[in-house]
Design an enzyme around this catalytic site. Structure first.
Site, PDB file in Angstrom:
ATOM      1  N   GLU A 186       0.962  -0.940  -0.007  1.00 50.75           N
ATOM      2  CA  GLU A 186       0.209   0.007   0.217  1.00 50.75           C
ATOM      3  C   GLU A 186       0.977   1.806  -0.270  1.00 50.75           C
ATOM      4  O   GLU A 186       2.142   1.248   0.334  1.00 50.75           O
ATOM      5  CB  GLU A 186      -0.755  -0.205   1.208  1.00 50.75           C
ATOM      6  CG  GLU A 186      -0.322  -0.005   2.731  1.00 50.75           C
ATOM      7  CD  GLU A 186      -1.185  -0.243   3.613  1.00 50.75           C
ATOM      8  OE1 GLU A 186      -2.242  -0.276   3.608  1.00 50.75           O
ATOM      9  OE2 GLU A 186      -0.467  -0.797   4.720  1.00 50.75           O
TER      10      GLU A 186
ATOM     11  N   LYS B 204       2.387   4.627   1.510  1.00 55.13           N
ATOM     12  CA  LYS B 204       2.825   4.805   2.610  1.00 55.13           C
ATOM     13  C   LYS B 204       2.254   6.482   2.113  1.00 55.13           C
ATOM     14  O   LYS B 204       2.860   7.906   1.742  1.00 55.13           O
ATOM     15  CB  LYS B 204       4.209   4.887   3.206  1.00 55.13           C
ATOM     16  CG  LYS B 204       4.532   5.748   4.351  1.00 55.13           C
ATOM     17  CD  LYS B 204       6.006   5.355   4.591  1.00 55.13           C
ATOM     18  CE  LYS B 204       6.251   5.518   6.443  1.00 55.13           C
ATOM     19  NZ  LYS B 204       5.873   7.480   6.206  1.00 55.13           N
TER      20      LYS B 204
ATOM     21  N   ASP C 287       1.594  10.594   4.217  1.00 51.78           N
ATOM     22  CA  ASP C 287       2.793  11.352   4.156  1.00 51.78           C
ATOM     23  C   ASP C 287       1.355  11.966   5.300  1.00 51.78           C
ATOM     24  O   ASP C 287       1.089  12.735   4.433  1.00 51.78           O
ATOM     25  CB  ASP C 287       3.414  11.812   3.108  1.00 51.78           C
ATOM     26  CG  ASP C 287       4.265  12.872   4.638  1.00 51.78           C
ATOM     27  OD1 ASP C 287       4.895  12.743   5.267  1.00 51.78           O
ATOM     28  OD2 ASP C 287       4.895  14.146   3.804  1.00 51.78           O
TER      29      ASP C 287
ATOM     30  N   TYR D 283      -8.574   7.385   5.513  1.00 50.59           N
ATOM     31  CA  TYR D 283      -7.640   6.111   4.897  1.00 50.59           C
ATOM     32  C   TYR D 283      -7.620   5.220   6.064  1.00 50.59           C
ATOM     33  O   TYR D 283      -6.266   5.695   6.333  1.00 50.59           O
ATOM     34  CB  TYR D 283      -6.531   6.171   3.773  1.00 50.59           C
ATOM     35  CG  TYR D 283      -7.019   6.015   2.148  1.00 50.59           C
ATOM     36  CD1 TYR D 283      -8.852   6.368   2.081  1.00 50.59           C
ATOM     37  CD2 TYR D 283      -6.941   6.590   1.642  1.00 50.59           C
ATOM     38  CE1 TYR D 283      -9.542   6.566   0.625  1.00 50.59           C
ATOM     39  CE2 TYR D 283      -6.439   6.937   0.509  1.00 50.59           C
ATOM     40  CZ  TYR D 283      -8.217   7.068  -0.168  1.00 50.59           C
ATOM     41  OH  TYR D 283      -8.567   7.620  -1.471  1.00 50.59           O
TER      42      TYR D 283
ATOM     43  N   LYS E 243      11.751   3.545   1.287  1.00 49.09           N
ATOM     44  CA  LYS E 243      11.593   5.697   1.485  1.00 49.09           C
ATOM     45  C   LYS E 243      12.174   5.417  -0.196  1.00 49.09           C
ATOM     46  O   LYS E 243      12.737   5.580  -0.629  1.00 49.09           O
ATOM     47  CB  LYS E 243      12.232   5.727   2.313  1.00 49.09           C
ATOM     48  CG  LYS E 243      11.731   5.580   4.037  1.00 49.09           C
ATOM     49  CD  LYS E 243      10.459   5.893   4.383  1.00 49.09           C
ATOM     50  CE  LYS E 243      10.660   7.893   4.238  1.00 49.09           C
ATOM     51  NZ  LYS E 243      11.014   7.987   5.531  1.00 49.09           N
TER      52      LYS E 243
ATOM     53  N   CYS F   8      21.416  38.856  20.473  1.00 46.00           N
ATOM     54  CA  CYS F   8      21.169  38.661  19.027  1.00 46.00           C
ATOM     55  C   CYS F   8      19.768  38.393  19.265  1.00 46.00           C
ATOM     56  O   CYS F   8      19.017  37.921  19.211  1.00 46.00           O
ATOM     57  CB  CYS F   8      22.338  37.503  18.602  1.00 46.00           C
ATOM     58  SG  CYS F   8      21.687  37.616  17.315  1.00 46.00           S
TER      59      CYS F   8
END
Length: 812
Positions: free
Chosen positions: A129, A131, A133, A239, A329, A448
Site C-alpha cells: 500500500e 505510505k 504522508d 484511509y 522510502k 542577538c
C-alpha cells in the site's frame, strides 16, 4: 559511491567508548528535537533524509556499543508526545512504528529475514500500500459506535481529538453492520488531499494570509485545533489501514481486515494490492515511484506487510516496530532551478547557517524557493556559485537540499559566496566557537535578536512549556519587531509605499490623522483609515521599536498593556498576490475602527483598539506554564544538547534547579542518562551571568523550579540495575525509568551480566531472550511494583525443593 549512497550510509562505530557515548548523546538530542518539531509542533526543520541518516548512525553506534543503548533511545521509541491542550489517552493496544528500507536490496534482506523467521516458507503473500504522508490516528468503536479518536503520541499514550475527528465526513459515527464487534481499535492516517490543499492556499492568498507549507503539516495542525470549528472547515480525509485491540471478530489476514472495514463504511485506500512475489512488489514500487504525485494524497514510500495474521504472529515485533512489515522510502526527487543568492540565518544557539534563495520551483508536490547549505565549507565543497543553475533535491520535506551546480550552464556571470564577518541580526563579529569548528556562531548570545527570537519560540514549543499561542511570528513581535523593516525601506527606495494604521488620538475621540490635509489618507479594510508613506525619510515613519523581551527573563511578567504598541512589518497583498508595498500591522491589539461622516467630512473613532483573543490566550497559557515540570523548564532554557531525555534525567536525579546549578562536573557526569558532553554543556551554561538572571527572573515570576517529591520514597533499589523492556499497563516508558531512579536504582537500556532485574512487559522482544540466556531475574509488572515498594527481598527466589509455587509477581 554516489551522492545518494553517501547520504544514507551510516558512519562506522567510533572506536573510543567515550567518543561513542558523546556522539550518541549528540545524536539523541538532535533526533529528539527533530521529533518535537515534526510530530508535536507540526513544523519540521530537518529533511527526512537527514533525519533518517542520523537515526541510522545512532543505530549503528548502539549496535557496536550495546551497553550505551538507553531504554528510551530514539531507535527504540516512537516519536511524539501529548500537547498540554489535549487530554492524554492510553491506547488499548500499542501503536507501533515501521522500520525503513532505503533500497530494493534492503527490501530483499527484509523478505529473506521474514522467510527465515517462518522456517524458510516461500508461501508468503505481501499486502502493499502507499505510505501516506499524514498523521496517524486511532479510532475506537464500542458496539459499533465511535467513542474516541486518539493521535499516536508516543505509541502508548496519545492526544484525545475525538471532537475534531467527528468533523471528518469520511469517518462514520457508527459502523454499517448489524453485528458490530464489542470493541474495535481502527488505525489509519489522516491526510489533506493535494487538490484541496492547493485550493486552501489559494483562499489564504486571496485573504492576505500566509500559505501553509505542505499537506502533511496542514493535516496535523488542522486536526490538533482546539477550536473544533477550524477543524470542521478543513477538508481532512482518512484511509484506515489496520486494527489494534478488538473483541468479537475472527480475522485471518490484513486484506481480510481491509475488506471487513470497507464493508462497515470505513474508508480504505483504493491503491492497496495483495501480491504473491517479491518481483510483483518491485513492480508495484516502480509504478508508484514514477507516479507519486498522481494520487490524491502525498506519499513518501510504499508499505509492505505480510498478509497472513498467523505468519505475523510467528514473526512478532521488536520494541518499536513489527518484524512483519517494512516501509520502503522513495529516494529524494531532484529538479533544477536558478540560485539567486546565498544568505545566512542565525539560530537560537547562535549558529550561522547559509541558505540558498532560488527561483521558485515545484518539487515533491510543493513549491520551494529556499534550501539549506549547512555551513560555508559545504558551499565550497559543493562548488556552488550565486547565479548557478543548481540541482535541488526534496522528498516531500519542508527543508530541501542543494546538491550542486550544473557547471555546463555557467556563463561567467556567477560569483562566489563570502561568509559575512558580522552577524546579520546584531552586527557582532562571527566565527568558529573553537578551533576546528565547521559551524560559525554569533557570540552575542544575550542580545542577538535572532537568537533571542529562537529561544523564545523554543521555550514555547511542545517539548518545553507548550505555549501554543506563542509561535514564530509572536516571538518575532516580542523580541525583534523591526526584523523586516530593512526590506520595507528597500521597497520605499525602489518607489513602493508603506501603509500605516491610524492611531487613536490622546482623547480617544478623534483619529489623529484628521489634521492632515495632504491627500495621504487611504481607506483600508473594515473602515480602518491608513496613511500612505512614500519616502524613507517621511517624518511619520515610526521610529525603531524597543523589544519588550530581550533575554527572556521577563517573559512571564508581560501584561496586555506591555503589548499594546507592538507592530510588525508585513508585505502588502492584493487579491492574494504580493504587491511590493508594505504594511505596518499591530500584533496583540486590534486596530481602532473608524467611521467616516460625510456631512462633517471627517473620520471619527467608532471602536477603540482592544486586546485580541490570542493575546488573552497567551496570558492564560503563560500563567499555566509557570507550573510546568522541572524537565520542561530545563528544555526551555535552550541548554545545548539538553533535550527531553537528558532533562528528565537531571530533573529526577536532582529535583530542583538550584541543585542542578550547584552540581559540579563530576556529579553531573555520574548522573544516569547524562553523558560527558551533556554534563559539560550544563556546567558551562551555568557559568554565564545572564543565564542566572534568566533562571532567577523566571523563578521570581512564579515559574516552578522544584519538582514535587514524594517524601515516602525509600531507596529500595540502591546499587541495583534494572532493565524494563516491553509495554507496561501502569507505567509509561519515562514513568518506569523515573520510578527506578527515584528509588536509587539505575535504569539501563541494555541487558548484560551486570543487570540485576529485567522487567518484561508486552512485546518485550530480544532483551527477554537475552535475559533468559544469561539466567537473570525476570519480573512481570506485579513483580516490578513489589520491587519498587519493598526492594529485592520482596521478589526473592522461592526456597524449598522446587515444588513450591514461584513468588507472586515473578516469572521463573
Amino acid at each position: 559511491m554516489s551522492t545518494d549512497e553517501q547520504e544514507t550510509q551510516p558512519e562506522t562505530a567510533l572506536s573510543d567508548a567515550d567518543e561513542a557515548q558523546q556522539r550518541i548523546a549528540e545524536l539523541t538530542a538532535q533526533i529528539e528535537q527533530a521529533r518535537i518539531e515534526y510530530y508535536e509542533h507540526d513544523a519540521p526543520t530537518m529533511a527526512d533524509a537527514e533525519y533518517d541518516a542520523l537515526e541510522r548512525e545512532l543505530r549503528a553506534l548502539e549496535e557496536a556499543n550495546p551497553h550505551l543503548a538507553a531504554a528510551d533511545s530514539p531507535t527504540a521509541t516512537v516519536g511524539g508526545a501529548v500537547a498540554a491542550g489535549f487530554d492524554p489517552v492510553p491506547h488499548i493496544e500499542r501503536m507501533m512504528s515501521l522500520d525503513n528500507a532505503f533500497s530494493l536490496e534492503e527490501v530483499d534482506l527484509w523478505a529473506h529475514r521474514t522467510a527465515e523467521g517462518l522456517g524458510g516458507s516461500s508461501d508468503v503473500r505481501y499486502l502493499t500500500e502507499l505510505k501516506i504522508d499524514g498523521l496517524a490516528i486511532s479510532l475506537v468503536y464500542e458496539d459499533g459506535d465511535l467513542v474516541r479518536g486518539v493521535t499516536r503520541g508516543d505509541g502508548r499514550v496519545g492526544e484525545d481529538v475525538t471532537a475534531n475527528v467527528r468533523t471528518i465526513d469520511s469517518i462514520p459515527e457508527r459502523l454499517d453492520t448489524d453485528e458490530p464487534p464489542a470493541l474495535l481499535e481502527v488505525r489509519g492516517e489522516i491526510f489533506y488531499p493535494t487538490s484541496e490543499f492547493e485550493d486552501l492556499n489559494e483562499q489564504r492568498r486571496e485573504a492576505g494570509l500566509a500559505e501553509f507549507a505542505n499537506p502533511r503539516n496542514t493535516a496535523a495542525g488542522s486536526l490538533r485545533q482546539k477550536d473544533v470549528a477550524v477543524t470542521a472547515s478543513r477538508a481532512l480525509a482518512v484511509y484506515v489501514h489496520g486494527i489494534g485491540a478488538h473483541e468479537g471478530m475472527t480475522l485471518t489476514s490484513q486484506s481480510h481486515v481491509y475488506e471487513t472495514l470497507e464493508g462497515w463504511g470505513l474508508p480504505t485506500s483504493p491503491h492497496t494490492r495483495v501480491l504473491d512475489s517479491l518481483a510483483a512488489v518491485r513492480e508495484y514500487i516502480a509504478h508508484h515511484g514514477g507516479q507519486r504525485h498522481d494520487v490524491e494524497h502525498e506519499i513518501d514510500g510504499i508499505v509492505i506487510k505480510i498478509d497472513s495474521f498467523a505468519q505475523q504472529r510467528a514473526l512478532g515485533s521488536t520494541a518499536r516496530a513489527p518484524r512483519w512489515a517494512i516501509a520502503f522510502k522513495f529516494p529524494p526527487e531532484e529538479v533544477t532551478t536558478k540560485l539567486l543568492d546565498i544568505q545566512v540565518n542565525v539560530g537560537r544557539t547562535g549558529r550561522v547557517t547559509p541558505f540558498g534563495v532560488m527561483e521558485p520551483v515545484k518539487v515533491a508536490g510543493s513549491t520551494v524557493q529556499m534550501a539549506t547549505l549547512h555551513n560555508q565549507f559545504e558551499v565550497e565543497r559543493k562548488d556552488v556559485l550565486i547565479g548557478d543553475t543548481i540541482v535541488l533535491r526534496k522528498a516531500g520535506d519542508v527543508i530541501p537540499e542543494i546538491l550542486g551546480p550544473v557547471e555546463t550552464l555557467r556563463d561567467g556571470s556567477e560569483r562566489a559566496f563570502e561568509m559575512p564577518r558580522e552577524c546579520p541580526a546584531c552586527g557582532t563579529p562571527i566565527g568558529p566557537a573553537k578551533e576546528g569548528d565547521k559551524d560559525w556562531r554569533c557570540p552575542n548570545t544575550r542580545d542577538c535578536p535572532s537568537q533571542v527570537t529562537g529561544r523564545i519560540e523554543h521555550a514555547a514549543s511542545r517539548g518545553a512549556f507548550d505555549i501554543e499561542s506563542l509561535g514564530e511570528e509572536s516571538a518575532i513581535a516580542l523580541t525583534d519587531p523591526d526584523k523586516r523593516r530593512p526590506e520595507a525601506l528597500a521597497a520605499l527606495r525602489a518607489g513602493r509605499c508603506v501603509y500605516l494604521p491610524i492611531r487613536e488620538a490622546a482623547d480617544s475621540e478623534l483619529p489623529s490623522f484628521v489634521v492632515l490635509k495632504n491627500g495621504r489618507e487611504v481607506e483600508g479594510a473594515d473602515g480602518v483609515p491608513l496613511l500612505r508613506i512614500t519616502e524613507e525619510d517621511d517624518p511619520l515613519l515610526p521610529a525603531l521599536q524597543t523589544p519588550v523581551v530581550t533575554t527572556g527573563a521577563n517573559l512571564f511578567d508581560l501584561t496586555a498593556e506591555d503589548l499594546r504598541e507592538i507592530f510588525v512589518w508585513q508585505p502588502e497583498r492584493r487579491d492574494g498576490e504580493v504587491t511590493g508595498d508594505w504594511r505596518i500591522q499591530p500584533v496583540f491589539w486590534s486596530r481602532p475602527l473608524f467611521k467616516h461622516y460625510k456631512r462633517e467630512g471627517a473620520w471619527k473613532l467608532n471602536r477603540p483598539s482592544a486586546t485580541l483573543k490570542n493575546t488573552e490566550t497567551l496570558a492564560e497559557e503563560l500563567e499555566k506554564a509557570k507550573s510546568a515540570e522541572l524537565w520542561r523548564v530545563l528544555v526551555a532554557l535552550s541548554i545545548r544538547h539538553v533535550g527531553p531525555t537528558a532533562a528528565r534525567s537531571l530533573a529526577v536525579a536532582y529535583g530542583a534547579m538550584d541543585a542542578i546549578r550547584e552540581a559540579d562536573l563530576a556529579q553531573l557526569t555520574e548522573t544516569d542518562g547524562v553523558a560527558g558532553i551533556i554534563a559539560e554543556s550544563v556546567r558551562e551554561w551555568f557559568t554565564v551571568d545572564w543565564h542566572h538572571e534568566l533562571v532567577d527572573g523566571w523563578a521570581a515570576s512564579g515559574v516552578r523550579m522544584v519538582d514535587e517529591v514524594d517524601e515516602g520514597f525509600v531507596k529500595t533499589l540502591e546499587g541495583l540495575t534494572v532493565v524494563v523492556t516491553g509495554g507496561l499497563e501502569g507505567f509509561t516508558r519515562d514513568g518506569a525509568k523515573e520510578a527506578i531512579i527515584a528509588r536509587g536504582g539505575k535504569s539501563s537500556g541494555s541487558v548484560s551480566k551486570k543487570t540485576d532485574f529485567v522487567v518484561v512487559g508486552e512485546n518485550a522482544g530480544s532483551k527477554e531472550d537475552k535475559a533468559r540466556d544469561l539466567g537473570l531475574r525476570i519480573l512481570d509488572e506485579a513483580g516490578f511494583v513489589a520491587l519498587l515498594e519493598d526492594g529485592p527481598e520482596a521478589v526473592a527466589e522461592p526456597t524449598g525443593d522446587g515444588d513450591e509455587a514461584a513468588d507472586e509477581g515473578t516469572t521463573p
